[in-house]
Design a protein around this motif. Structure first.
Motif, PDB file in Angstrom:
ATOM      1  N   THR A   1       0.836  -1.206   0.000  1.00 49.33           N
ATOM      2  CA  THR A   1       0.000   0.000   0.000  1.00 49.33           C
ATOM      3  C   THR A   1       0.867   1.251   0.000  1.00 49.33           C
ATOM      4  OG1 THR A   1      -1.767  -1.143   1.183  1.00 49.33           O
ATOM      5  CG2 THR A   1      -1.781   1.264   1.257  1.00 49.33           C
ATOM      6  N   GLN A   2       1.887   1.262   0.852  1.00 45.83           N
ATOM      7  CA  GLN A   2       2.800   2.397   0.906  1.00 45.83           C
ATOM      8  C   GLN A   2       3.573   2.535  -0.404  1.00 45.83           C
ATOM      9  OE1 GLN A   2       6.486   2.478   3.425  1.00 45.83           O
ATOM     10  NE2 GLN A   2       5.334   4.006   4.595  1.00 45.83           N
TER      11      GLN A   2
ATOM     12  N   LYS B   1       2.602   1.666  -3.445  1.00 45.07           N
ATOM     13  CA  LYS B   1       1.738   2.222  -4.492  1.00 45.07           C
ATOM     14  C   LYS B   1       1.508   3.711  -4.280  1.00 45.07           C
ATOM     15  CE  LYS B   1      -0.663  -2.083  -5.636  1.00 45.07           C
ATOM     16  NZ  LYS B   1      -1.941  -2.815  -5.607  1.00 45.07           N
ATOM     17  N   GLU B   2       1.372   4.129  -3.028  1.00 43.52           N
ATOM     18  CA  GLU B   2       1.205   5.546  -2.738  1.00 43.52           C
ATOM     19  C   GLU B   2       2.447   6.320  -3.182  1.00 43.52           C
ATOM     20  OE1 GLU B   2       0.611   8.585   1.078  1.00 43.52           O
ATOM     21  OE2 GLU B   2       0.645   6.407   1.395  1.00 43.52           O
TER      22      GLU B   2
ATOM     23  N   ASP C   1       2.681   6.737  -6.968  1.00 41.56           N
ATOM     24  CA  ASP C   1       1.765   7.779  -7.437  1.00 41.56           C
ATOM     25  C   ASP C   1       2.332   9.173  -7.167  1.00 41.56           C
ATOM     26  OD1 ASP C   1      -0.062   5.937  -8.346  1.00 41.56           O
ATOM     27  OD2 ASP C   1      -1.330   6.009  -6.547  1.00 41.56           O
TER      28      ASP C   1
ATOM     29  N   VAL D   1       6.291  10.257   2.327  1.00 40.82           N
ATOM     30  CA  VAL D   1       5.375   9.108   2.282  1.00 40.82           C
ATOM     31  C   VAL D   1       5.777   8.018   3.247  1.00 40.82           C
ATOM     32  CG1 VAL D   1       4.470   7.249   0.816  1.00 40.82           C
ATOM     33  CG2 VAL D   1       4.701   9.567  -0.110  1.00 40.82           C
TER      34      VAL D   1
END
Length: 364
Positions: free
Chosen positions: A291-292, A294-295, A298, A363
């Motif tokens: 999840t991290q 993919k963030e 982006d 992030v």
């Protein structure tokens, strides 16, 4: 835009001089003068013997398998290898009729875990194909000892390990063969190309026949062969890149060290072998979760910065590589889900690398 990698382009003036010589000789392939020069210079630079230049890194693997007699068998043949690698390591095995028996990786070094190899050996196992992942040396002593005990060939995929020394000598000296990729984005490149370093001279001589259709004379064919020769034009590029290798390396080191200083708190870095030199071919970073990851991708893409998921997915999960010896490789799958490689090439400015670091810190 900042891409994840960019080919290093050497002096055009020097390249043109090499090309002028090719035109004068009208000798474009078939072990030409420049291929011979590059072979000699690479053996000297790397500190190895029995080096054979070929057309690309995938053919380097395939020729090594055949020269060492682990492919083309009628019975089911397996080779133990890692699922955390570029697909060509395993697909080249299956292409040659050898089933990849995937065995899990060490969660810290990210290389094949020697402690898991013996339990994976079966009567069908003919070879071990470990990978020096991102240039990090495998536990070569443990792997070589297992291979010796079980009479197995060892082919190291050393595509990332150009110039890496292990205990003061070239890492490429380990195994029955070690293969290199000279693809355009590699640390050292010939545009497209590759090489094999053999331990034994007789294996080199056999491979030389194989890369030229098996032809050894005007009316002599002694091996089942293929066309895997490097051309003079590719060798010319390699000679130019080799001339500028040190300045190329120094520029990459500066970026690599900036990442290392700035990103240690942001994720897991690869545990490097204490006996091996660092060639700064890649800068991988494992984040806390997919999840991290993919963030972050982006966020970077929003700033025209392209990172890449090396290596995803874990190869044991690919349908094209399924076999009877399939099993779950938890460490590889976990790592593949959360790892990226950051932009690393000659030309990244200090301000650009700091910008990347700041974005990752926002992030991670």
């Amino acid at each position: 835009m900042i891409p994840v990698t960019k080919p290093y382009l050497p002096s055009r003036e020097k390249l043109d001089r090499y090309i002028d010589g090719i035109y004068e000789r009208a000798w474009l392939t078939n072990n030409g003068e420049l291929v011979q020069q590059l072979t000699q210079r690479l053996e000297e630079y790397l500190g190895v013997e029995n080096l054979l230049l070929v057309a690309n890194g995938t053919l380097a693997l395939q020729i090594a398998y055949r020269a060492l007699d682990i492919s083309g068998r009628s019975e089911l043949t397996e080779a133990i290898t890692t699922p955390f690698t570029f697909v060509a390591t395993a697909s080249s095995l299956k292409w040659e009729g050898v089933y990849p028996a995937f065995t899990d990786i060490d969660p810290n070094t990210w290389c094949l875990d020697p402690s898991l190899i013996e339990e994976a050996i079966t009567p069908r196992t003919r070879a071990l194909v470990p990978v020096h992942v991102f240039g990090n040396a495998c536990d070569v002593e443990a792997i070589d000892e297992i291979a010796s005990q079980h009479n197995l060939k060892v082919i190291y995929d050393a595509s990332h390990a150009f110039g890496v020394n292990y205990k003061g000598e070239s890492l490429l000296k380990h195994g029955d063969a070690a293969t290199l990729s000279f693809h355009a984005t590699k640390l050292f490149h010939t545009g497209e190309g590759g090489a094999i370093v053999f331990k034994k001279k007789e294996d080199l001589e056999r491979a030389k026949k194989m890369i030229n259709f098996g032809i050894t004379g005007p009316e002599a064919i002694e091996e089942l062969g293929i066309n895997a020769k490097m051309s003079e034009l590719h060798a010319a590029m390699g000679l130019c890149v080799l001339d500028e290798k040190e300045s190329n390396h120094d520029a990459r080191v500066a970026v690599w060290k900036a990442y290392e200083r700035g990103l240690k708190p942001c994720g897991q870095l690869q545990a490097w072998s204490p006996h091996a030199t660092q060639n700064c071919a890649y800068f991988p970073l494992a984040l806390k979760s997919e999840t991290q990851l993919k963030e972050l991708l982006d966020v970077l893409a929003g700033e025209d910065i392209l990172a890449r998921r090396y290596f995803y997915p874990s190869l044991n999960q690919l349908a094209q590589l399924q076999s009877s010896c399939q099993k779950t490789c938890i460490n590889s799958q976990n790592l593949a889900n959360r790892i990226i490689c950051l932009p690393l090439y000659v030309g990244i400015t200090p301000s650009a690398s700091q910008r990347i670091i700041d974005l990752i810190r926002s992030v991670a």
